[in-house]
Every structure is written in structure tokens, then in C-alpha cells.
Design a protein around this motif. Structure first.
Motif, PDB file in Angstrom:
ATOM      1  N   UNK A  26      67.781  68.777  71.634  1.00 35.17           N
ATOM      2  CA  UNK A  26      66.853  69.250  70.612  1.00 35.17           C
ATOM      3  C   UNK A  26      67.404  69.007  69.210  1.00 35.17           C
ATOM      4  N   UNK A  27      68.702  69.214  69.020  1.00 38.87           N
ATOM      5  CA  UNK A  27      69.325  68.947  67.720  1.00 38.87           C
ATOM      6  C   UNK A  27      69.261  67.455  67.405  1.00 38.87           C
ATOM      7  N   UNK A  28      69.498  66.618  68.410  1.00 40.38           N
ATOM      8  CA  UNK A  28      69.440  65.166  68.205  1.00 40.38           C
ATOM      9  C   UNK A  28      68.028  64.713  67.845  1.00 40.38           C
ATOM     10  N   UNK A  29      67.017  65.429  68.328  1.00 45.29           N
ATOM     11  CA  UNK A  29      65.621  65.085  68.017  1.00 45.29           C
ATOM     12  C   UNK A  29      65.264  65.435  66.573  1.00 45.29           C
ATOM     13  N   UNK A  30      66.116  66.231  65.931  1.00 43.60           N
ATOM     14  CA  UNK A  30      65.927  66.524  64.518  1.00 43.60           C
ATOM     15  C   UNK A  30      65.329  67.893  64.242  1.00 43.60           C
ATOM     16  N   UNK A  31      65.448  68.326  62.990  1.00 46.48           N
ATOM     17  CA  UNK A  31      64.948  69.650  62.610  1.00 46.48           C
ATOM     18  C   UNK A  31      63.458  69.847  62.867  1.00 46.48           C
ATOM     19  N   UNK A  32      62.647  68.799  62.726  1.00 44.08           N
ATOM     20  CA  UNK A  32      61.204  68.956  62.950  1.00 44.08           C
ATOM     21  C   UNK A  32      60.916  69.342  64.404  1.00 44.08           C
ATOM     22  N   UNK A  33      61.646  68.746  65.343  1.00 42.05           N
ATOM     23  CA  UNK A  33      61.457  69.077  66.758  1.00 42.05           C
ATOM     24  C   UNK A  33      61.872  70.523  67.027  1.00 42.05           C
ATOM     25  N   UNK A  34      62.988  70.935  66.444  1.00 38.95           N
ATOM     26  CA  UNK A  34      63.435  72.318  66.614  1.00 38.95           C
ATOM     27  C   UNK A  34      62.450  73.287  65.958  1.00 38.95           C
ATOM     28  N   UNK A  35      61.908  72.916  64.813  1.00 34.19           N
ATOM     29  CA  UNK A  35      60.934  73.767  64.116  1.00 34.19           C
ATOM     30  C   UNK A  35      59.662  73.923  64.949  1.00 34.19           C
ATOM     31  N   UNK A  36      59.221  72.852  65.606  1.00 33.58           N
ATOM     32  CA  UNK A  36      58.036  72.945  66.469  1.00 33.58           C
ATOM     33  C   UNK A  36      58.264  73.933  67.603  1.00 33.58           C
ATOM     34  N   UNK A  37      59.486  73.918  68.174  1.00 31.70           N
ATOM     35  CA  UNK A  37      59.802  74.867  69.251  1.00 31.70           C
ATOM     36  C   UNK A  37      59.786  76.296  68.723  1.00 31.70           C
ATOM     37  N   UNK A  38      60.277  76.524  67.523  1.00 32.04           N
ATOM     38  CA  UNK A  38      60.227  77.867  66.931  1.00 32.04           C
ATOM     39  C   UNK A  38      58.769  78.298  66.785  1.00 32.04           C
ATOM     40  N   UNK A  39      57.918  77.385  66.326  1.00 29.73           N
ATOM     41  CA  UNK A  39      56.499  77.696  66.195  1.00 29.73           C
ATOM     42  C   UNK A  39      55.863  78.055  67.532  1.00 29.73           C
ATOM     43  N   UNK A  40      56.129  77.247  68.556  1.00 33.32           N
ATOM     44  CA  UNK A  40      55.590  77.520  69.893  1.00 33.32           C
ATOM     45  C   UNK A  40      56.043  78.890  70.394  1.00 33.32           C
ATOM     46  N   UNK A  41      57.342  79.145  70.259  1.00 37.49           N
ATOM     47  CA  UNK A  41      57.885  80.408  70.769  1.00 37.49           C
ATOM     48  C   UNK A  41      57.376  81.600  69.960  1.00 37.49           C
ATOM     49  N   UNK A  42      57.151  81.396  68.660  1.00 38.94           N
ATOM     50  CA  UNK A  42      56.605  82.467  67.828  1.00 38.94           C
ATOM     51  C   UNK A  42      55.209  82.861  68.275  1.00 38.94           C
ATOM     52  N   UNK A  43      54.386  81.868  68.569  1.00 36.28           N
ATOM     53  CA  UNK A  43      53.029  82.145  69.055  1.00 36.28           C
ATOM     54  C   UNK A  43      53.094  82.862  70.403  1.00 36.28           C
ATOM     55  N   UNK A  44      53.957  82.383  71.303  1.00 30.87           N
ATOM     56  CA  UNK A  44      54.080  83.015  72.621  1.00 30.87           C
ATOM     57  C   UNK A  44      54.571  84.454  72.496  1.00 30.87           C
ATOM     58  N   UNK A  45      55.498  84.717  71.578  1.00 30.80           N
ATOM     59  CA  UNK A  45      55.986  86.092  71.377  1.00 30.80           C
ATOM     60  C   UNK A  45      54.878  86.981  70.824  1.00 30.80           C
ATOM     61  N   UNK A  46      54.099  86.452  69.881  1.00 24.58           N
ATOM     62  CA  UNK A  46      52.993  87.230  69.307  1.00 24.58           C
ATOM     63  C   UNK A  46      51.960  87.568  70.373  1.00 24.58           C
ATOM     64  N   UNK A  47      51.608  86.601  71.208  1.00 25.01           N
ATOM     65  CA  UNK A  47      50.635  86.852  72.271  1.00 25.01           C
ATOM     66  C   UNK A  47      51.167  87.859  73.282  1.00 25.01           C
TER      67      UNK A  47
END
Length: 187
Positions: free
Chosen positions: A116-137
Motif C-alpha cells: 500500500x505504501x508503494x502504491x503511494x499516498x493516494x492509494x492509502x488515502x482511498x483506503x482511509x476513505x473506504x474504512x471511514x465510510x464503513x466505520x460510520x455505517x
């Protein structure tokens, strides 16, 4: 442990965060006082070393105090770079951050963090977004257990994003502490 070694508690002079616990003998203490830079005794190498001699991450000593019976020393310092050999600001970082930072730094084959780090900050940021939505739900309509699981994913991926951006979680802690001094968070 030789009887002439004393525990040296190293604290950031600006934030008061404890950075490291090291050991000093009389020679390390003398060199620290003479140079204004922290010197310690390495128990594994059995020699004096200047903090930062290989990494460049030095500790400029602003204040040095011995405890009441002389068996411990407090150094208040201005760090230049991370204090911990792992690259963390403090050796007392959360275990999860230490693990994520290690994987990001060493990039072992097959490591999820390394990928994930090798894929770059944008990839890691997308995962944070996904997990944030899942936590909110989960928080709105699912079990407590599910919410805890999703928050664990969110915290983990937040650490990965910090590692991908080359940032330390202490910056987040400092921001929260700053906000804690405002009326909004005190109430």
C-alpha cells in the motif's frame, strides 16, 4: 549492568514528550556537558556513542538534571530528527505505529503495508476513505463488535497513510493537544 550506569530519561524540551530511555556512565555525562549534545553508553556495544553519530538525528541538550539520589538523569533536549532508531519521534510510540513504520521502511515481500505504501499516498488515502465510510455505517446501525472492527481498520489505515506521506503520528497527537486547549474540546 555495571554499577556506574544511570538511567537517562530524554524528554523533548518543547513538547515534554519522553523520547528515549538510554544509559549514561560518568564519561557519557562528561561528554554531554562539554559538547551540549547527548552522549550515552551502549550496553550492547560496550562503548560511548553520540546520539546521531550515524543517523544525523542529534539531541541538543538544553537542561540536564540528576534525580535526588543521583541514579537517574533527565535530559531536556531539542531533537534534530527522530529520536528513535526506527524513525519514530519517540521510542515510546504505539506498537501499531512501530509495526507499520517498520513495514513501510523495510518493505518485506508480501507485506500488505509495504504494498500500500508503494502504491503511494493516494492509494492509502482511498483506503482511509473506504474504512471511514464503513466505520460510520457500522456506528449507525451495526453491532458494537462490528463498529470496533471497522474502527480498528480505520486506525490501521490512518497509520499507513501517515507512513506513506512520511509523517509521524505525534503530529496528530500535537494537533489534538493544541485543540484540547480550545474551549470547544474542553467542554
Amino acid at each position: 549492568m555495571p554499577p556506574d550506569l544511570r538511567a537517562a530519561i530524554v524528554q523533548d524540551a518543547e513538547t515534554s514528550r519522553v523520547l528515549i530511555l538510554a544509559w549514561m556512565d560518568d564519561e557519557a555525562l562528561r561528554l554531554t556537558r562539554e559538547t551540549g549534545e547527548a552522549h550515552f553508553f551502549s550496553r550492547s556495544r560496550q562503548r560511548i556513542w553520540r546520539k546521531g553519530e550515524t543517523s544525523g538525528n542529534t539531541l541538543a541538550v538544553e537542561e540536564l538534571r540528576e534525580d535526588c539520589d543521583g541514579d537517574a538523569i533527565l535530559l531536556r533536549v531539542r531533537p534534530v530528527g527522530p529520536a528513535c532508531h526506527t524513525g519514530s519521534v519517540s521510542c515510546f510510540a504505539p506498537w501499531l505505529w512501530r509495526r507499520v513504520a517498520e513495514r513501510a521502511r523495510e518493505r518485506p515481500d508480501g507485506s500488505y503495508v509495504a504494498g500500500l505504501v508503494a502504491a503511494g499516498p493516494a492509494a492509502a488515502a482511498r483506503k482511509v476513505g473506504e474504512e471511514g465510510v464503513e466505520a460510520a455505517l457500522a456506528g449507525a446501525s451495526e453491532s458494537d463488535e462490528r463498529l470496533v472492527e471497522e474502527l480498528a481498520d480505520l486506525w490501521f489505515h490512518s497509520y499507513v497513510l501517515l507512513a506513506a506521506r512520511g509523517l509521524d503520528p505525534s503530529l496528530v497527537e500535537e494537533e489534538l493537544a493544541r485543540r484540547g486547549s480550545t474551549p470547544r474540546l474542553r467542554s
